[in-house]
Write a protein that holds these residues in place. Structure first.
Motif, mmCIF file in Angstrom:
data_model
loop_
_atom_site.group_PDB
_atom_site.id
_atom_site.type_symbol
_atom_site.label_atom_id
_atom_site.label_comp_id
_atom_site.label_asym_id
_atom_site.label_seq_id
_atom_site.Cartn_x
_atom_site.Cartn_y
_atom_site.Cartn_z
ATOM 1 N N LYS A 260 0.840 -1.185 0.000
ATOM 2 C CA LYS A 260 0.000 0.000 0.000
ATOM 3 C C LYS A 260 0.882 1.244 0.000
ATOM 4 O O LYS A 260 1.793 1.361 0.819
ATOM 5 C CB LYS A 260 -0.924 0.007 1.221
ATOM 6 C CG LYS A 260 -1.807 -1.227 1.340
ATOM 7 C CD LYS A 260 -2.759 -1.372 0.164
ATOM 8 C CE LYS A 260 -3.709 -2.538 0.371
ATOM 9 N NZ LYS A 260 -4.564 -2.785 -0.799
ATOM 10 N N LYS A 261 0.596 2.175 -0.901
ATOM 11 C CA LYS A 261 1.433 3.360 -1.060
ATOM 12 C C LYS A 261 0.660 4.668 -0.845
ATOM 13 O O LYS A 261 1.254 5.746 -0.887
ATOM 14 C CB LYS A 261 2.055 3.368 -2.460
ATOM 15 C CG LYS A 261 2.891 2.123 -2.758
ATOM 16 C CD LYS A 261 3.376 2.114 -4.197
ATOM 17 C CE LYS A 261 4.138 0.833 -4.506
ATOM 18 N NZ LYS A 261 4.555 0.780 -5.934
ATOM 19 N N TYR A 262 -0.646 4.552 -0.621
ATOM 20 C CA TYR A 262 -1.490 5.735 -0.483
ATOM 21 C C TYR A 262 -2.503 5.501 0.641
ATOM 22 O O TYR A 262 -3.053 4.406 0.772
ATOM 23 C CB TYR A 262 -2.250 6.021 -1.781
ATOM 24 C CG TYR A 262 -1.364 6.111 -2.997
ATOM 25 C CD1 TYR A 262 -0.838 7.330 -3.422
ATOM 26 C CD2 TYR A 262 -1.038 4.965 -3.732
ATOM 27 C CE1 TYR A 262 -0.022 7.419 -4.543
ATOM 28 C CE2 TYR A 262 -0.220 5.033 -4.850
ATOM 29 C CZ TYR A 262 0.290 6.261 -5.247
ATOM 30 O OH TYR A 262 1.107 6.344 -6.353
ATOM 31 N N ILE A 263 -2.746 6.553 1.439
ATOM 32 C CA ILE A 263 -3.783 6.491 2.464
ATOM 33 C C ILE A 263 -4.724 7.676 2.256
ATOM 34 O O ILE A 263 -4.286 8.829 2.224
ATOM 35 C CB ILE A 263 -3.204 6.525 3.889
ATOM 36 C CG1 ILE A 263 -2.288 5.308 4.119
ATOM 37 C CG2 ILE A 263 -4.338 6.511 4.918
ATOM 38 C CD1 ILE A 263 -1.695 5.241 5.506
ATOM 39 N N LEU A 264 -6.006 7.382 2.105
ATOM 40 C CA LEU A 264 -7.022 8.404 1.902
ATOM 41 C C LEU A 264 -7.947 8.449 3.112
ATOM 42 O O LEU A 264 -8.369 7.402 3.610
ATOM 43 C CB LEU A 264 -7.831 8.104 0.634
ATOM 44 C CG LEU A 264 -7.022 8.035 -0.667
ATOM 45 C CD1 LEU A 264 -7.906 7.587 -1.826
ATOM 46 C CD2 LEU A 264 -6.366 9.376 -0.977
ATOM 47 N N PHE A 265 -8.252 9.652 3.561
ATOM 48 C CA PHE A 265 -9.050 9.854 4.770
ATOM 49 C C PHE A 265 -10.377 10.539 4.432
ATOM 50 O O PHE A 265 -10.400 11.504 3.675
ATOM 51 C CB PHE A 265 -8.319 10.764 5.766
ATOM 52 C CG PHE A 265 -6.994 10.252 6.242
ATOM 53 C CD1 PHE A 265 -6.872 9.636 7.484
ATOM 54 C CD2 PHE A 265 -5.848 10.410 5.463
ATOM 55 C CE1 PHE A 265 -5.647 9.195 7.947
ATOM 56 C CE2 PHE A 265 -4.610 9.966 5.916
ATOM 57 C CZ PHE A 265 -4.513 9.349 7.160
ATOM 58 N N ASP A 266 -11.455 10.073 5.040
ATOM 59 C CA ASP A 266 -12.653 10.887 5.132
ATOM 60 C C ASP A 266 -12.327 12.028 6.097
ATOM 61 O O ASP A 266 -11.349 11.950 6.852
ATOM 62 C CB ASP A 266 -13.804 10.033 5.663
ATOM 63 C CG ASP A 266 -15.091 10.814 5.823
ATOM 64 O OD1 ASP A 266 -15.348 11.717 5.004
ATOM 65 O OD2 ASP A 266 -15.840 10.527 6.770
ATOM 66 N N PHE A 267 -13.129 13.085 6.093
ATOM 67 C CA PHE A 267 -12.856 14.203 7.004
ATOM 68 C C PHE A 267 -13.703 14.125 8.274
ATOM 69 O O PHE A 267 -13.182 13.977 9.371
ATOM 70 C CB PHE A 267 -13.079 15.548 6.309
ATOM 71 C CG PHE A 267 -12.644 16.725 7.139
ATOM 72 C CD1 PHE A 267 -11.340 17.190 7.071
ATOM 73 C CD2 PHE A 267 -13.527 17.345 8.007
ATOM 74 C CE1 PHE A 267 -10.916 18.256 7.854
ATOM 75 C CE2 PHE A 267 -13.126 18.421 8.787
ATOM 76 C CZ PHE A 267 -11.816 18.872 8.717
ATOM 77 N N ASP A 268 -15.010 14.217 8.116
ATOM 78 C CA ASP A 268 -15.911 14.274 9.274
ATOM 79 C C ASP A 268 -15.956 12.927 9.994
ATOM 80 O O ASP A 268 -16.322 11.911 9.410
ATOM 81 C CB ASP A 268 -17.318 14.665 8.816
ATOM 82 C CG ASP A 268 -17.339 16.063 8.224
ATOM 83 O OD1 ASP A 268 -17.261 17.024 8.998
ATOM 84 O OD2 ASP A 268 -17.416 16.185 6.982
ATOM 85 N N GLY A 269 -15.574 12.956 11.271
ATOM 86 C CA GLY A 269 -15.563 11.736 12.059
ATOM 87 C C GLY A 269 -14.272 10.950 11.959
ATOM 88 O O GLY A 269 -14.099 9.952 12.663
ATOM 89 N N VAL A 270 -13.337 11.402 11.100
ATOM 90 C CA VAL A 270 -12.043 10.726 10.944
ATOM 91 C C VAL A 270 -10.905 11.718 11.185
ATOM 92 O O VAL A 270 -10.064 11.505 12.055
ATOM 93 C CB VAL A 270 -11.907 10.061 9.554
ATOM 94 C CG1 VAL A 270 -10.522 9.426 9.388
ATOM 95 C CG2 VAL A 270 -12.991 9.010 9.355
#
Length: 223
Positions: free
Chosen positions: A10-20
């Motif tokens: 895995k080379k990328y991490i994507l985040f939700d904003f609200d609640g994360v």
């Protein structure tokens, strides 16, 4: 919940904003309740849950139909702007351990991004207030997409900008709509449960209760 895979590239991490990224859910609900109350509408917990992770005008229209007088979406949105919002008017701070987690990932060469249903203006304002803009390589907001979660469009757009394959991505989400969007985009999904709001996370690959636990579970998946 699916079993843990011991090693992945895995080379990328994507985040939700609200609640994360930020625990905004309770504050957002407070502002929404205040705006609806101006039109004599009481927001139930079930209705609030139906809005989490989504930007669906049809749900809001359904709420406005409960008013004793006709209320247009424009009238309601004007009232919301008048009352204020979490991102500009409340004290906000990142989830405990988040910033150090992101910085450690970036030191390892992991690229990071945000995919959210919230508008660009509010997200950029919030990130600037927390001095976090430099921590992300891509930011996709709700008004940058024609389809909202659970549609995968936002995640696919972020992957395209990063040049990332779905199999190279980990997504941190907290809502059923967000988890489904990320899974539909082909990513490995970690359900973040640190906001304290219980949601259906059954479609996620793993779950984490804190960013300390996130670091422990995800370190074996990256690079």
């Amino acid at each position: 919940m699916k079993g843990m895979v011991l090693k992945m590239d895995k080379k990328y991490i994507l985040f939700d904003f609200d609640g994360v990224i930020v625990n905004t859910e309770e504050s957002n609900a407070k502002y929404l309740r205040q705006a609806l109350a101006c039109f004599g509408i009481l927001l139930t917990d079930e209705e609030r849950s139906s809005l989490m992770g989504k930007n669906d005008p049809s749900i809001l229209a359904g709420l406005l139909s409960k008013s004793s007088k006709q209320v247009t979406l424009e009238e309601f949105m004007n009232k919301r702007r008048e009352i204020g919002n979490t991102y500009e008017n409340s004290c906000i701070e990142p989830m405990p351990g988040l910033v150090s987690f992101i910085k450690e990932c970036r030191r390892k060469g992991i690229k990071t991004g945000i995919v959210t249903s919230t508008s660009t203006r509010l997200i950029i304002t919030a990130l600037n207030r927390m001095n976090m803009m430099s921590l992300f390589d891509v930011i996709i907001c709700g008004d940058m997409c024609t389809k909202s979660k659970p549609d995968p469009q936002g995640y696919l757009k972020a992957m395209d900008i990063l040049g990332a394959g779905p199999e190279e991505c980990i997504v941190l989400e907290d809502s059923p709509a967000g988890i489904r969007a990320a899974k539909s985009a082909g990513a490995f999904v970690a359900a973040y449960c640190g906001s304290g709001i219980k949601q259906d996370i059954s479609e996620a690959d793993i779950s984490v209760d804190s960013f300390r636990e996130c670091n422990e579970k995800i370190k074996n998946l990256i690079l």
